[in-house]
Design an enzyme around this catalytic site. Structure first.
Site, PDB file in Angstrom:
ATOM      1  N   TYR A  13       0.847  -0.911  -0.122  1.00  0.00           N
ATOM      2  CA  TYR A  13       0.194  -0.322   0.036  1.00  0.00           C
ATOM      3  C   TYR A  13       0.549   0.984  -0.483  1.00  0.00           C
ATOM      4  CZ  TYR A  13       1.689  -0.427   5.008  1.00  0.00           C
ATOM      5  OH  TYR A  13       2.343  -0.587   6.080  1.00  0.00           O
ATOM      6  N   GLY A  14       2.018   0.699  -0.362  1.00  0.00           N
ATOM      7  CA  GLY A  14       2.904   2.516   0.256  1.00  0.00           C
ATOM      8  C   GLY A  14       4.604   1.980  -1.493  1.00  0.00           C
ATOM      9  N   THR A  15       5.117   1.929  -0.852  1.00  0.00           N
ATOM     10  CA  THR A  15       6.738   2.403  -0.833  1.00  0.00           C
ATOM     11  C   THR A  15       7.342   1.420  -1.688  1.00  0.00           C
ATOM     12  OG1 THR A  15       7.946   1.572   0.604  1.00  0.00           O
ATOM     13  CG2 THR A  15       7.513   4.282   0.603  1.00  0.00           C
ATOM     14  N   LEU A  16       6.481   0.304  -1.778  1.00  0.00           N
ATOM     15  CA  LEU A  16       6.233  -1.202  -2.737  1.00  0.00           C
ATOM     16  C   LEU A  16       5.703  -1.101  -3.762  1.00  0.00           C
ATOM     17  CD1 LEU A  16       7.084  -3.641   0.460  1.00  0.00           C
ATOM     18  CD2 LEU A  16       8.563  -3.067  -1.439  1.00  0.00           C
ATOM     19  N   GLU A  86      10.665  -5.088   5.593  1.00  0.00           N
ATOM     20  CA  GLU A  86      10.152  -4.017   7.271  1.00  0.00           C
ATOM     21  C   GLU A  86      10.674  -4.412   8.040  1.00  0.00           C
ATOM     22  OE1 GLU A  86       7.571  -2.346   4.985  1.00  0.00           O
ATOM     23  OE2 GLU A  86       7.555  -3.197   3.259  1.00  0.00           O
TER      24      GLU A  86
END
Length: 174
Positions: A13-16, A86
């Site tokens: 949901y973010g930087t990936l 993570e």
């Protein structure tokens, strides 16, 4: 001959996400894109120190939004690499099973997602502004302010130190 281990569907949901700062790490692991998706139940997506996104179980009945993201199919070794990245071993994130719906369909899929560790998640949510700070999508504008690990305080606990310090400070007056 031993059967290949099953891949795990991962919701990012973010930087990936594709086109975001840490996607090359996911792409290099050979994890194919499996589609865009959204959570089936409200969750709290907030932006913490270094413009790092954190997913938190909605702390109150009125909190949370449906969160948009992407699905990838991760091999066991790719999933282990993601866990390391993570910081699951450091208590930064924890991987949890969630249900998402594939965009443009009514198909629900079980996936793994990285949540802020329960040891600090609700405190971070409150410090970020609670419900007022929740977003439904981590955007390129958020990512433009993202500070990669190489630009943060040194040491493996740099992000956790920043989170703890951030939580301990009083928010500025609005």
């Amino acid at each position: 001959m031993e059967a290949a281990a099953a891949a795990t569907t991962v919701f990012v949901y973010g930087t990936l996400k594709r086109g975001f700062p840490n996607h090359p790490r996911l792409a290099a692991s050979g994890s194919p894109f499996a589609g865009a998706a959204s959570t089936t139940s409200p969750l709290s997506l907030i932006i913490g120190p270094y413009s790092v996104p954190f997913l938190v179980p909605a702390p109150t009945p009125s909190a949370g939004r449906l969160v948009s993201g992407e699905l990838f199919s991760a091999s066991p070794s790719a999933l282990a690499d993601l866990d390391l990245f993570e910081g699951t071993h450091l208590g930064v994130y924890e991987r949890r099973r969630i249900t998402v719906v594939v965009d443009g369909t009514s198909s629900e899929v079980e996936a793994e997602a990285y949540f802020a560790n329960a040891s600090y998640a609700e405190d971070l949510w409150r410090r970020c502004g609670g419900e007022a700070a929740e977003i439904g999508e981590y955007t390129v504008e958020h990512a433009a302010r993202y500070v990669p690990p190489s630009g943060r305080s040194p040491g493996v606990s740099g992000l956790m130190d920043a989170v703890r310090s951030f939580i301990a400070t009083t928010p500025p007056e609005s």
